[in-house]
Enzyme design. Structure first.
Site, PDB file in Angstrom:
ATOM      1  N   CYS A 319       0.814  -1.208   0.000  1.00 54.73           N
ATOM      2  CA  CYS A 319       0.000   0.000   0.000  1.00 54.73           C
ATOM      3  C   CYS A 319       0.854   1.268   0.000  1.00 54.73           C
ATOM      4  O   CYS A 319       1.791   1.380   0.784  1.00 54.73           O
ATOM      5  CB  CYS A 319      -0.871  -0.034   1.242  1.00 54.73           C
ATOM      6  N   ARG A 418     -12.632  -0.146  -5.829  1.00 47.57           N
ATOM      7  CA  ARG A 418     -12.157  -0.134  -4.444  1.00 47.57           C
ATOM      8  C   ARG A 418     -11.792   1.283  -3.987  1.00 47.57           C
ATOM      9  O   ARG A 418     -11.840   1.610  -2.819  1.00 47.57           O
ATOM     10  CB  ARG A 418     -10.933  -1.052  -4.333  1.00 47.57           C
TER      11      ARG A 418
HETATM   12  P1  IMP Z   1      -0.935  -7.034   3.734  1.00 47.56           P
HETATM   13  O1  IMP Z   1      -1.461  -8.230   4.451  1.00 47.56           O
HETATM   14  O2  IMP Z   1      -0.064  -6.175   4.599  1.00 47.56           O
HETATM   15  O3  IMP Z   1      -0.283  -7.369   2.443  1.00 47.56           O
HETATM   16  O4  IMP Z   1      -2.200  -6.102   3.411  1.00 47.56           O
HETATM   17  C1  IMP Z   1      -3.305  -6.563   2.685  1.00 47.56           C
HETATM   18  C2  IMP Z   1      -4.384  -5.486   2.681  1.00 47.56           C
HETATM   19  O5  IMP Z   1      -3.910  -4.310   1.983  1.00 47.56           O
HETATM   20  C3  IMP Z   1      -5.637  -5.841   1.951  1.00 47.56           C
HETATM   21  O6  IMP Z   1      -6.503  -6.657   2.675  1.00 47.56           O
HETATM   22  C4  IMP Z   1      -6.243  -4.475   1.649  1.00 47.56           C
HETATM   23  O7  IMP Z   1      -6.965  -3.952   2.725  1.00 47.56           O
HETATM   24  C5  IMP Z   1      -5.028  -3.613   1.442  1.00 47.56           C
HETATM   25  N1  IMP Z   1      -4.737  -3.377   0.012  1.00 47.56           N
HETATM   26  C6  IMP Z   1      -4.836  -4.218  -1.038  1.00 47.56           C
HETATM   27  N2  IMP Z   1      -4.409  -3.658  -2.177  1.00 47.56           N
HETATM   28  C7  IMP Z   1      -4.036  -2.409  -1.848  1.00 47.56           C
HETATM   29  C8  IMP Z   1      -3.506  -1.318  -2.600  1.00 47.56           C
HETATM   30  O8  IMP Z   1      -3.231  -1.397  -3.799  1.00 47.56           O
HETATM   31  N3  IMP Z   1      -3.283  -0.175  -1.894  1.00 47.56           N
HETATM   32  C9  IMP Z   1      -3.563  -0.057  -0.575  1.00 47.56           C
HETATM   33  N4  IMP Z   1      -4.001  -1.060   0.171  1.00 47.56           N
HETATM   34  C10 IMP Z   1      -4.257  -2.227  -0.456  1.00 47.56           C
END
Ligand code: IMP
Length: 502
Positions: A319, A418
């Protein structure tokens, strides 16, 4: 004048759990990680619970049907990604719902007029040596025989030899009816010393195979999450634009729970979506909403009728929202604040609305911290993307296997819904990156290790359940220097390659 929060917002890595008293009764094998996923009234049982507090992220690079099956087998829930056509999302949901543990749809099928060379090519492609010979070569065609490596000798036969001349024909096969239970099928396999048992319908069309080699794994999954028809439980992402078409298709396909997938949950769009679902289905369709990061956002979604509320803005590994837009909140602070709001709402109304900490889990101990801080369950993207079951390519980068992992806000996903704030139907700037993550093997093995750590830490806090952990946990902030003290320090580690991320 703008409102200022008095404390900085913090991430999980800034906290540690302080051990509490642990009795001899408090051992990891007794820890129960069961947790609610939908709201319930005081004194009543939630209609849907999970056996482990993990859900996989609503992302193209994470949650397809294979992930759905693998995670439900371990007791959690996948939310199939919504950034695809309604039809293909519904198909993925249906594939999870129609999957019968132990019953395998045949992926290696051949016609009787094909050749030994075709058999060898198919074996190379699928890696499987048991092949169904069906009239039309389809997985559910009329079963005419089976070919296994015992049926041919490459050194003694011509590659042009026809399948019908060396297959084991239907009349000589032991088969069973498609209605056979797994237990009965396993008994037939044992009694007849078979490696595989084909199950056929009343017209002798192939339905499934049951394999001897799966026997142990079919017995092992004591935590698997099943609905009342013994199908795996699965979730699905929706958006605030096409819900009038998408929701009915997903409900029809059998989705047990939906979740509005949005980077910003505190919006009129989410309320409209929830209103429409409640108007059409009442409380029969379960739907979570989000994401929010403070009390105001939680109250808004609670009052709008969400079954659970998802927490987190800007903390995901892929993100870049905070950099691009300057909005978000440290994930730990967001969870702590929203958990307080949930408890306050429960006190006031007698309705408990589970909260899900979404994004930002890097180390396994972050899971325990998120739960201790009040999360009822946790959504993970990066974590699951590293496993065999994520729907992405495994690539060899300079001798190391990696899996691809990209954000829903990256150009690659083009998930404009989204990030939709009522503007153009396109992403005007990116909020996510396209990346690689180290390949980590099977979901089953990794989840077992992660949750063993969670269970062990819970015992250190004297807790055998998640609610008990939330009551008993003692949590401390850590200083930058004490973080250094927490890793191996002042020694030369012998084999640094053995040190894994989690
Ligand atoms: P991770 O487990 O830290 O990789 O975070 C996953 C979460 O990031 C997802 O469940 C979403 O809420 C969020 N997310 C997914 N795609 C994006 C993006 O492109 N930008 C910002 N947040 C994202």
């Amino acid at each position: 004048m703008a409102f200022y929060f008095s404390e900085p917002s913090r991430t999980f890595s800034e906290f540690l759990l302080v051990p509490g008293y642990s009795s001899s009764e408090c051992i990891p094998t007794k820890v129960d990680l069961k947790t609610p996923i939908v709201k319930f009234k005081r004194g009543e049982e939630p209609e849907l619970t999970m056996n482990i507090p993990l859900v996989s992220a609503i992302m193209q690079a994470v949650s397809g049907d294979e992930m759905g099956i693998a995670l439900a087998k371990e007791g959690g829930v996948s939310f199939i990604y919504g950034s695809q056509s309604i039809e293909s999302e519904a198909k993925m949901v249906a594939r999870v719902k129609n999957h019968k543990a132990g019953f395998v749809a045949s992926d290696s099928n051949i016609r009787p007029d094909q050749t030994l060379q075709d058999v060898l090519d198919l074996k190379e492609k699928t890696g499987h040596s048991t092949m169904a010979v069906t009239e039309d070569g389809s997985p559910n065609g009329k079963l005419l025989g089976v070919v296994t490596s015992r049926d041919y000798r490459v050194t003694r036969m011509s590659p042009d030899e026809l399948v019908r001349d060396f297959m084991t024909p239907f009349e000589k096969l032991i088969t069973a009816q498609a209605t056979t239970t797994l237990k009965e099928a396993n008994n037939i396999i044992w009694d007849n010393k078979l490696n595989a048992l084909p199950l056929v319908d009343e017209n002798d069309h192939l339905a499934y195979f049951v394999f001897r080699k799966d026997y142990d794994s079919n017995k092992e999954n004591q935590l698997e999450l099943l609905d009342k028809n013994k199908s795996y439980v699965v979730g699905a992402g929706i958006n605030t634009r096409d819900y009038e078409e998408r929701v009915p298709a997903l409900v029809e396909a059998g989705a047990d729970i939906l979740c509005i997938d949005s980077s910003e949950g505190f919006t009129e769009w989410q309320k409209r979506t929830l209103d429409w679902i409640r108007g059409k289905y009442g409380d029969t369709v379960k739907v979570g909403a989000g994401n929010v990061v403070d009390r105001d956002g939680f109250r808004f979604l609670a009052e709008a009728g969400a079954d659970f509320v998802k927490v987190g803005v800007g903390g995901g590994s892929i993100c870049i929202t905070r950099e691009q837009k300057g909005i978000g909140r440290g994930q730990a602070t967001a969870v702590i604040d929203v958990a307080k709001a949930r408890d306050e709402y429960f006190e006031e109304t007698g309705i408990y609305i589970p909260i899900c900490s979404d994004g930002g889990i890097v180390y396994d101990y972050h899971m325990t911290l998120a739960l201790a801080m009040g999360a009822d369950f946790i959504m993970l993207g990066r974590y699951f993307s590293r496993f065999d079951e994520s729907p992405t390519n495994k690539v060899n980068l300079n001798g190391t296997y990696m899996k691809e992992y990209w954000g829903e806000g990256a150009n690659r996903a083009r998930n404009w819904q989204r990030y939709d704030m009522g503007g153009d139907k396109k992403l005007s700037f990116e909020e996510g990156v396209d990346s690689y993550v180290p390949y980590a093997g099977s979901l089953k093995d990794n989840v077992a290790i992660s949750l063993n750590k969670v269970r062990s830490t819970m015992c250190n806090c004297g807790a055998l359940t998640i609610p008990e952990l939330q009551q008993k946990a003692k949590i401390t902030l850590v200083s930058a220097t004490s973080i250094v003290e927490g890793g191996a320090h002042d020694v030369v580690v012998k084999d640094a390659s053995n040190q894994t991320m989690n």
